[in-house]
Write a protein that holds these residues in place. Sequence first.
Motif, PDB file in Angstrom:
ATOM      1  N   SER A 165       5.925   4.463  -1.569  1.00 28.00           N
ATOM      2  CA  SER A 165       6.585   5.294  -0.606  1.00 28.00           C
ATOM      3  C   SER A 165       7.744   4.400   0.342  1.00 28.00           C
ATOM      4  O   SER A 165       8.582   4.774   1.018  1.00 28.00           O
ATOM      5  CB  SER A 165       5.460   6.122   0.439  1.00 28.00           C
ATOM      6  OG  SER A 165       4.721   6.991  -0.434  1.00 28.00           O
ATOM      7  N   VAL A 166       6.829   3.235   0.671  1.00 28.30           N
ATOM      8  CA  VAL A 166       7.563   2.322   1.779  1.00 28.30           C
ATOM      9  C   VAL A 166       8.797   1.623   1.025  1.00 28.30           C
ATOM     10  O   VAL A 166       9.864   1.632   1.560  1.00 28.30           O
ATOM     11  CB  VAL A 166       6.576   1.168   2.410  1.00 28.30           C
ATOM     12  CG1 VAL A 166       7.253   0.220   3.110  1.00 28.30           C
ATOM     13  CG2 VAL A 166       5.564   2.044   3.062  1.00 28.30           C
ATOM     14  N   GLY A 167       8.623   0.801  -0.068  1.00 23.47           N
ATOM     15  CA  GLY A 167       9.339   0.052  -0.419  1.00 23.47           C
ATOM     16  C   GLY A 167       9.653  -1.379   0.313  1.00 23.47           C
ATOM     17  O   GLY A 167      10.302  -1.215   1.195  1.00 23.47           O
ATOM     18  N   PHE A 168       8.695  -2.460  -0.253  1.00 30.15           N
ATOM     19  CA  PHE A 168       8.789  -3.617   0.395  1.00 30.15           C
ATOM     20  C   PHE A 168       9.879  -4.648  -0.182  1.00 30.15           C
ATOM     21  O   PHE A 168       9.794  -4.814  -1.377  1.00 30.15           O
ATOM     22  CB  PHE A 168       7.445  -3.965   0.198  1.00 30.15           C
ATOM     23  CG  PHE A 168       6.420  -3.301   1.244  1.00 30.15           C
ATOM     24  CD1 PHE A 168       6.154  -3.539   2.501  1.00 30.15           C
ATOM     25  CD2 PHE A 168       5.701  -2.268   0.593  1.00 30.15           C
ATOM     26  CE1 PHE A 168       5.425  -2.645   3.407  1.00 30.15           C
ATOM     27  CE2 PHE A 168       4.662  -1.661   1.236  1.00 30.15           C
ATOM     28  CZ  PHE A 168       4.577  -1.829   2.516  1.00 30.15           C
ATOM     29  N   SER A 169      10.361  -5.302   0.698  1.00 31.83           N
ATOM     30  CA  SER A 169      11.326  -6.483   0.252  1.00 31.83           C
ATOM     31  C   SER A 169      10.376  -7.708  -0.511  1.00 31.83           C
ATOM     32  O   SER A 169      10.638  -8.540  -1.213  1.00 31.83           O
ATOM     33  CB  SER A 169      12.145  -6.936   1.504  1.00 31.83           C
ATOM     34  OG  SER A 169      11.544  -7.508   2.347  1.00 31.83           O
ATOM     35  N   GLN A 170       9.244  -7.772   0.328  1.00 37.00           N
ATOM     36  CA  GLN A 170       8.217  -8.754  -0.041  1.00 37.00           C
ATOM     37  C   GLN A 170       6.922  -8.468   0.595  1.00 37.00           C
ATOM     38  O   GLN A 170       6.614  -7.686   1.383  1.00 37.00           O
ATOM     39  CB  GLN A 170       8.672 -10.263   0.396  1.00 37.00           C
ATOM     40  CG  GLN A 170       8.729 -10.433   1.817  1.00 37.00           C
ATOM     41  CD  GLN A 170       9.099 -11.959   2.110  1.00 37.00           C
ATOM     42  OE1 GLN A 170       8.079 -12.647   2.526  1.00 37.00           O
ATOM     43  NE2 GLN A 170      10.305 -12.253   2.062  1.00 37.00           N
ATOM     44  N   ALA A 171       5.919  -9.027   0.024  1.00 38.96           N
ATOM     45  CA  ALA A 171       4.385  -8.783   0.627  1.00 38.96           C
ATOM     46  C   ALA A 171       3.399  -9.908  -0.080  1.00 38.96           C
ATOM     47  O   ALA A 171       3.912 -10.587  -0.983  1.00 38.96           O
ATOM     48  CB  ALA A 171       4.011  -7.340  -0.087  1.00 38.96           C
ATOM     49  N   PHE A 172       2.611 -10.012   0.509  1.00 36.08           N
ATOM     50  CA  PHE A 172       1.317 -11.019   0.199  1.00 36.08           C
ATOM     51  C   PHE A 172       0.159 -10.193  -0.250  1.00 36.08           C
ATOM     52  O   PHE A 172      -0.367  -9.040   0.216  1.00 36.08           O
ATOM     53  CB  PHE A 172       0.914 -11.769   1.467  1.00 36.08           C
ATOM     54  CG  PHE A 172       1.995 -12.697   1.780  1.00 36.08           C
ATOM     55  CD1 PHE A 172       2.354 -13.846   1.255  1.00 36.08           C
ATOM     56  CD2 PHE A 172       2.821 -12.108   2.749  1.00 36.08           C
ATOM     57  CE1 PHE A 172       3.392 -14.699   1.437  1.00 36.08           C
ATOM     58  CE2 PHE A 172       3.972 -12.933   3.561  1.00 36.08           C
ATOM     59  CZ  PHE A 172       4.197 -14.041   2.676  1.00 36.08           C
ATOM     60  N   SER A 173      -0.534 -10.480  -1.167  1.00 30.67           N
ATOM     61  CA  SER A 173      -1.724  -9.607  -1.855  1.00 30.67           C
ATOM     62  C   SER A 173      -2.687 -10.536  -2.318  1.00 30.67           C
ATOM     63  O   SER A 173      -2.388 -11.672  -2.808  1.00 30.67           O
ATOM     64  CB  SER A 173      -1.020  -8.807  -3.115  1.00 30.67           C
ATOM     65  OG  SER A 173      -0.555  -9.585  -3.885  1.00 30.67           O
ATOM     66  N   PHE A 174      -3.964 -10.333  -2.220  1.00 27.14           N
ATOM     67  CA  PHE A 174      -4.926 -10.904  -2.436  1.00 27.14           C
ATOM     68  C   PHE A 174      -6.129 -10.194  -2.983  1.00 27.14           C
ATOM     69  O   PHE A 174      -6.311  -8.986  -2.618  1.00 27.14           O
ATOM     70  CB  PHE A 174      -5.572 -11.676  -1.223  1.00 27.14           C
ATOM     71  CG  PHE A 174      -4.355 -12.116  -0.384  1.00 27.14           C
ATOM     72  CD1 PHE A 174      -4.207 -13.531  -0.702  1.00 27.14           C
ATOM     73  CD2 PHE A 174      -3.841 -11.728   0.836  1.00 27.14           C
ATOM     74  CE1 PHE A 174      -3.143 -13.996   0.184  1.00 27.14           C
ATOM     75  CE2 PHE A 174      -2.767 -12.296   1.384  1.00 27.14           C
ATOM     76  CZ  PHE A 174      -2.271 -13.627   1.123  1.00 27.14           C
TER      77      PHE A 174
END
Length: 456
Positions: A338-347
């Motif tokens: 829904s948002v569409g991210f240009s980058q992200a951190f995931s853990f």
Amino acid sequence: MPISTPKRLHVITWGCQMNVYDSARMADVLAPLGYAPAEGPEDADMVILNTCHIRDRATEKVFSELGRLRLVKNARAEAGHNTILAVAGCVAQAEGREILARAPYVDIILGPQTYHRLPEMVAQAARAAGTVIDTDFPAEQKFDFLPDAAAPQSAGGITAFLTIQEGCDKFCSFCVVPYTRGAEASRPAAAIIAEARRMVAAGVREITLLGQNVNAWHGAGPDGTPQTLARLLRALAEIPGLARLRYTTSHPRDMDDDLIAAHGDLPQLMPFLHLPVQSGSDRMLAAMNRKHTAADYLRLIGRLRAARPDLAMSSDFIVGHPGETEADFEATLDLIRSVGFSQAFSFKYSPRPGTPAAGAPHQVPEAEKDRRLYALQDLLRAQQADFNARCVGLTLPVLITGQGRHRGQIAGRSPYLQPVHLTGPAELIGQEIMVCIDDAHTNSLSGATLKEKACA
């Protein structure tokens, strides 16, 4: 008084940008004692390991590094050189007594709120046999006792970090920060603006404001009353020569109307915002004690994009929090779509000692955490690639921060925090120039100046 005998200091920094800032300030504090930078621990009279407690097995990684530094310390002692070994940061705060028990060769253990006391600790370590430990949460703010920053806090001096807020009152179930950094505290506006002016005078063109919850900043203004981050940003934007402003890390609950409006009002405020959500499941958000819903987050994104239509979003995600079901995980994927991210951190979720989630029932098996993380990262990578691809053909202002990896190449960063590589002279370093983006890569862009190529 400054000490004339030259000494060498080497700081090893792990973790967030705030630790990078803290490491630089520790060097500032020790400079009057005669400490200048050393290339490595083998050449240093003092080594500081500035630690982070956020990720899994943080404590064991510290002890592994300390084992290596012990060998360096012993080798220097055999050659007749004393080495002061210090452990700072969040692991020191949380595990200070364990460090004292398992690594008695460490000379100083200090928490992130006490590094303004380093000169005193160094003197104590020189006088006494045994470890000096200071992991208190002092009543005074350390920033009131620090010297002026000696230099910009980043390589090249074009971009810099500036800590304005520390600590956290949110107590998310998975997070150790409130226990290692303490309660939320904000620096006064005048001190921040003065430090920013010094940075700009030293050649900084872009400043990133730092805090555990930076948008909760409520520092005292000139009249002594608390101000908001939006008001601080507006004041900083008036500094001549400061081309760009950013801030991180934010909490959705602290995005007020004025801060949202500032994204549309201030051209210096870059159209890129890191706003952690952690999960797209309301059930998980409640379990995490985030105190907002997925719908709240999506409405907030809508308001931000209405204020700044070209705003790019980044976020943090945790998979496998205790009790997370497949349906909860799918809700997170839905929010990302829904948002569409240009980058992200995931853990993957990892238990932090002393946090509520560490002892919660229904811990998710590691294999399931792995599967979910891979699936989530696949989606995020696809969104990042799509965002980068949509930049091709655009003309973007790029702040040139240094030379590239290849001969004749320079490098900078776009408004969206993407690294950008292009051919150009070193004289452009420190300037913001218009660049036609002609190619997108996994984590960066490449392009050419408008003198060399015209965009369609």
